[in-house]
Design an enzyme around this catalytic site. Structure first.
Site, short mmCIF file in Angstrom:
data_model
loop_
_atom_site.label_atom_id
_atom_site.label_comp_id
_atom_site.label_asym_id
_atom_site.label_seq_id
_atom_site.Cartn_x
_atom_site.Cartn_y
_atom_site.Cartn_z
N GLU A 99 -3.85 -7.68 -0.02
CA GLU A 99 -2.44 -7.90 0.24
C GLU A 99 -1.86 -6.58 0.75
OE1 GLU A 99 1.75 -9.11 -2.02
OE2 GLU A 99 -0.16 -9.15 -3.12
N LYS A 123 -1.17 -0.91 -8.23
CA LYS A 123 -0.33 -0.52 -7.10
C LYS A 123 1.11 -0.26 -7.54
CE LYS A 123 -2.88 -2.76 -3.34
NZ LYS A 123 -2.82 -3.77 -2.28
N ARG A 150 -14.24 -5.76 -12.12
CA ARG A 150 -13.67 -4.74 -11.26
C ARG A 150 -14.10 -3.34 -11.70
NH1 ARG A 150 -7.22 -4.47 -12.81
NH2 ARG A 150 -7.47 -3.72 -14.95
#
Length: 726
Positions: free
Chosen positions: A182, A425, A415
């Site tokens: 994104e 973020k 992850r």
């Protein structure tokens, strides 16, 4: 079968020997299996509890060379190094928390300095993983490369799934993956793992990999982020197939399919507020309840959807929801939102054409299906979305709207988590917006652009991702030391230039140097490509403050009052006198030099020091970076900002030998040529900071260099003193 023989279906590769952190002195619930080897190699491994019984029953008291053919060895994953000709012993024990195994033996002449080891590697429930390798001597590494072969099948559970689908012809032999960021921020090190995995699968299976931007939230997306993501992917060494894709490319199709869902009574317009929707959804332990608008007439929902599309409904007044099951065990399946209203916020690509935007769940899976992606690989936080991913795709396909023969499937992996950083973020944006760092590409940031600016070679991140592997189960947090070890190895391979630099200059007067003119000491060109270097030597020199102690500590081996030191490539000097200022700080050393010592090895117990000419050396600005957070897990704080390291940046006005302008001079500024890495001897690996250098040179200042990594691991947690350079 000999350990050095190739197993069918496996490749023969030279043994990679990274100089990584030493975990062998630690133990933890997750660090279950250890192999301590005589001769300079230490391994620490992770294992599942079930492995202990296998190792204990099968391998206790046997030679490692027999492990390869043992029926209990996992059939596809193993690591073996050859050269075993001496005796061997193996032992294993198990606990409830983790498996533990230890083995030590001596190899024959071919592996005298290395020994030999066979390690059963991770396959599904075993999850046995190489955590660290430390080589204690370059001689051991050289012998390992020359005498030892590695037999390894480099695969993981995702690649196993892809291989199985290919063998069954699920997608007619096609393999297509995608990397779908994104564009709401810069990529960070966690994305590097996903990039390497998705593009790596496509490369391994001769498939394709798309770059697709999931641009469904215009409020937080910018063209700046899109451009930086493309640059980061290319910097890592990958190129997507065809043009970049965008979810916004499919906004028209997605809207038409949403209307068809309403017509089939698979979706409805809900006018509950966001708080009411959350309350009606229930929880993990409490089922949800139907919205009062759930059974409104189809024609009414269609009319409201068209008004939303026309911009006639205010934001927050209505949403389009799928009609699934409000009592479903999976909370994600309780009538998820498909469209919401976002007005007065231009989209980076479509501008103000759309006042409504699809949700991630509605757009993501269908974008995969439109692009005929075969394997949708994402991190574990999307595990609960897997069922909805299939539900949307299957219903759209049942309407005859998708051309793909078989629908893509989503597969999740753990992850990357690492100490001393944050990768959210939202938190990274807070650091940027608050001015705690100099933008998203600040060299202290865990962003790929920050690491590139700091001088990290892209190969170091690819190597890190290779070492930590891919699993379905969350594993231990990776220590920052491992990243630095990979960077250090890559820098050593990619750096040819080794220059003299003084970070903390201390004036030195050579009292018995009588000539008014400087002498030029020539350092011949070397085999690594460094040209002939000319080092000015004269009466006024500079040493590094760390290389002098008036009253030496035990073990200090460099210059002291009355002691001697060898100038690198130059003469032996003796410190005769120390000059101090009114505060008692040393400001000058008065030394004498031995004119007969040039070109000769230093006398016994006389250590070399780096130096620079006081006036003919080149002024540079050295930026020394430490970890941005002083605590391993800053996110465990109530406010992660409390863990910021106040000493994460030190700026020094240093002096470097004249050759630096030939290698990293102003000619490199303003062009696309990659900045070379240089090693300032004993100081670390450095990279020219183009951005800061351009600003500095324009105002008449010096070139600016960022320290990429130290020569050796030197970082210590807060409160512990770093070892002095000796």
């Amino acid at each position: 079968m000999a350990p050095s023989a190739a197993r069918p279906g496996c490749s023969m590769l030279p043994l990679p020997v990274p100089r990584c952190m030493d975990h062998t002195r630690r133990s933890s619930p997750r660090c279950g299996a250890k192999l301590a080897m005589k001769g300079g190699l230490a391994l620490t491994l992770i294992a599942a509890p079930s492995l202990s019984r296998t190792l204990g029953a099968a391998f206790s008291g046997t030679s490692p060379s027999s492990w390869l053919g043992h029926p209990d060895t996992p059939s596809r994953h193993f690591l073996a190094t050859g050269g075993v000709t001496g005796g061997a012993a193996a032992a294993a024990r198990g606990t409830k928390e983790a498996a533990s195994a230890a083995a030590a033996w001596r190899g024959g002449a071919a592996a005298a300095s290395l020994g030999a080891v066979l390690v059963v590697c991770g396959r599904r429930s075993l999850h046995l993983r190489l955590r660290s390798v430390r080589v204690f001597s370059t001689q051991a590494a050289a012998k390992a490369q020359a005498a030892v072969l590695e037999t390894v099948e480099t695969s993981n559970f995702v690649e196993d799934i892809v291989a199985k689908d290919s063998s069954k012809g699920t997608y007619s032999g096609r393999v297509c993956t995608r990397f779908p960021p994104e564009p709401n921020g810069y990529l960070h090190i966690g994305h590097a793992k996903s990039i390497c995995l998705n593009f790596g699968i496509a490369r391994k299976f001769s498939g394709t990999c798309n770059l697709r931007f999931d641009d469904t939230n215009p409020a937080s997306e910018k063209q700046e982020y899109i451009d930086s993501i493309k640059e980061d992917v290319r910097w890592l060494g990958f190129e997507w197939d065809g043009p970049a894709h965008y979810a916004s490319d499919y906004f028209g199709k997605l809207y038409e399919w949403a209307k068809m869902f309403v017509e089939k009574d698979w979706a409805y317009i809900d006018e509950l507020t966001a708080e009411e929707i959350s309350e009606y959804r229930g929880s993990l332990t409490r089922p949800g309840k139907d919205s009062p608008y759930r059974n409104r007439p189809i024609e009414e929902s269609l009319a409201l959807l068209e008004k939303m599309r026309a911009g006639e409904v205010e934001a927050g007044k209505a949403v389009l929801r799928a009609k699934i099951d409000m009592a479903h065990n999976n909370v994600i399946m309780r009538d998820p939102i498909m469209y919401r209203i976002v007005k007065d916020t231009p989209h980076p690509r479509t501008g103000t054409d759309w006042p409504i935007y699809p949700s991630y769940d509605w757009a993501h899976g269908l974008s995969d299906a439109i692009e005929q992606v075969t394997h949708s690989v994402c991190t574990l936080e999307f595990n609960m979305h897997n069922e909805l991913y299939d539900w949307f795709n299957e219903r759209v396909k049942s309407m005859g709207c998708l051309e793909c023969e078989a629908l893509p499937r989503q597969h999740e992996f753990a992850r990357l988590e690492m100490t001393n950083i944050v990768v959210s973020k939202r938190k990274l944006k807070r650091l940027v917006d608050g001015g705690y760092v100099d933008g998203w590409d600040d060299p202290r940031m865990p962003t790929l652009s920050g690491m590139r600016r700091r001088g990290y070679p892209a190969s170091s991140l690819r190597r890190l991702c290779e070492l930590i592997g891919v699993t379905k189960v969350p594993t231990a947090v990776i220590e920052f030391n491992l990243l630095e070890a990979c960077v250090r190895d890559a820098c050593k391979e990619e750096t040819n230039a080794k220059l003299l630099c003084v970070l903390q200059p201390l004036r030195v007067t050579v009292t018995n140097y009588d000539s008014a003119a400087d002498e030029i000491i020539e350092v011949p060109a070397d085999a690594e490509g460094l040209p002939l270097r000319k080092l000015p030597f004269g009466r006024e020199l500079l040493l590094d403050r760390e290389d002098f102690m008036e009253v030496p500590e035990p073990g200090f081996k460099r210059l002291t009052l009355g002691g001697r030191a060898k100038l690198r490539y130059g003469y032996v000097i003796t410190c005769d006198e120390v000059v101090k200022d009114e505060h008692g700080e040393v400001v000058e050393l008065r030394c004498s030099y031995d004119p007969e010592s040039l070109g000769k090895p230093p006398p016994k117990k006389v250590a070399p020091v780096h130096w620079a000419h006081a006036t003919s050396s080149v002024p540079i600005r050295a930026r020394l970076y430490d970890r941005l957070f002083s605590e391993p897990r800053p996110e465990e704080r109530e406010d992660f900002m409390d863990a910021l390291n106040s000493k994460s940046l030190a700026v020094m006005d240093a002096r470097c030998e004249p050759c630096v302008t030939e290698l990293c001079g102003p000619d490199l500024l303003g062009n696309d040529k990659e900045s070379p890495l240089v090693q300032f001897e004993r100081c670390g690996y450095f990279a020219l900071d183009r951005l800061e250098s351009e600003r500095s040179v324009q105002s008449g200042g010096p070139l600016v260099f960022n320290r990429t990594v130290t020569i050796k691991e030197a970082w210590k947690p807060a409160g512990k003193k770093s070892p002095r350079r000796r």
